[in-house]
Design a protein around this motif. Structure first.
Motif, short mmCIF file in Angstrom:
data_model
loop_
_atom_site.label_atom_id
_atom_site.label_comp_id
_atom_site.label_asym_id
_atom_site.label_seq_id
_atom_site.Cartn_x
_atom_site.Cartn_y
_atom_site.Cartn_z
N GLN A 174 14.89 -2.62 -5.49
CA GLN A 174 14.52 -3.03 -4.14
C GLN A 174 13.99 -1.84 -3.36
O GLN A 174 12.99 -1.94 -2.63
N SER A 177 10.63 -1.08 -4.67
CA SER A 177 9.68 -2.08 -4.20
C SER A 177 9.28 -1.82 -2.77
O SER A 177 8.09 -1.91 -2.39
N GLU A 178 10.26 -1.48 -1.94
CA GLU A 178 9.94 -1.17 -0.55
C GLU A 178 9.04 0.06 -0.46
O GLU A 178 8.11 0.12 0.35
N ASN A 181 5.62 -0.95 -1.49
CA ASN A 181 4.97 -1.71 -0.41
C ASN A 181 4.47 -0.77 0.68
O ASN A 181 3.37 -0.94 1.23
N ALA A 182 5.34 0.21 0.99
CA ALA A 182 4.90 1.16 2.03
C ALA A 182 3.68 1.94 1.57
O ALA A 182 2.73 2.18 2.34
N THR A 183 3.70 2.35 0.28
CA THR A 183 2.55 3.08 -0.28
C THR A 183 1.31 2.22 -0.27
O THR A 183 0.20 2.69 0.07
N ALA A 184 1.49 0.94 -0.63
CA ALA A 184 0.33 0.03 -0.64
C ALA A 184 -0.22 -0.16 0.76
O ALA A 184 -1.45 -0.19 0.97
N GLU A 185 0.66 -0.29 1.73
CA GLU A 185 0.20 -0.46 3.10
C GLU A 185 -0.54 0.79 3.57
O GLU A 185 -1.60 0.72 4.24
N THR A 188 -3.86 0.86 1.97
CA THR A 188 -4.73 -0.13 2.60
C THR A 188 -5.26 0.39 3.91
O THR A 188 -6.46 0.24 4.23
#
Length: 201
Positions: A174, A177-178, A181-185, A188
């Protein structure tokens, strides 16, 4: 006595010496007869008493011999065999099962008692065998139950550790994953900024 009275009457109470002598002789003869008869009677009674005493003594001696014979017969045929069987039963009660019941071939009540003692011995051996088998079975069952309990305990312990490991891995996943997600954001946002800058240029 009647003859003496008759003689006395015929003499008329005379004091003749010959008649007196005759009377004395008759009285003496009569007394001798009484003495002889009394002696013979006493001898006869004594002989009869002796014979009766001998018969009684012989009967008592014979009865005593019969009683002694019966005693020895009972001792040999009853008391001693029962004593031997009693010793065997005592040995069996002390768990001495290697002894054999004697007198089993005797065709009477003693032989039947000996057969009963032998049956008791065989049943005792069988009962001890079954008891030993039951004890071993209980020991095996107790050991099996102990192994099952140990396996259940080990399984519970392993399950708890596995659950803890899975929970820790899930927590880590988890977190990862967080982070992703932060890296992906962030990526982006950076891409959007780069694209905007390219359009302005």
């Amino acid at each position: 006595m009647r003859g003496l009275w008759t003689v006395w009457r015929t003499t008329g109470g005379s004091s003749c010496s010959e008649e007196r002598k005759a009377v004395r002789h008759q009285i003496a003869a009569f007394m001798r007869t009484i003495v002889e008869e009394t002696r013979r009677y006493a001898d006869g009674r004594l002989h009869e008493n002796k014979m009766q005493m001998l018969v009684q003594i012989s009967t008592s001696a014979g009865s005593l011999v019969v009683i002694i014979g019966i005693f020895f017969l009972v001792h040999l045929r009853v008391i001693r065999p029962i004593a031997r069987l009693t010793r065997v039963v005592r040995c069996l009660a002390k768990q001495d099962l290697n002894i054999d019941a004697p007198l089993r071939d005797v065709p009477d009540e003693i032989g039947e008692m000996a057969d009963a003692v032998e049956v008791f011995k065989v049943n005792k051996i069988e009962a001890d065998r079954l008891t030993e088998e039951q004890r071993k079975t209980q020991e095996v069952q107790a050991e099996r139950a102990h192994r099952i309990e140990q396996l259940c305990h080990d399984f519970d312990t392993a399950s708890a550790e596995t659950v803890k490991a899975v929970a820790a891995a899930a927590t880590q996943m988890q977190s990862s994953s967080e982070a992703m997600n932060a890296t992906a954001e962030a990526t982006t946002r950076q891409s959007a900024a780069v694209a905007s800058a390219s359009e302005q240029a």
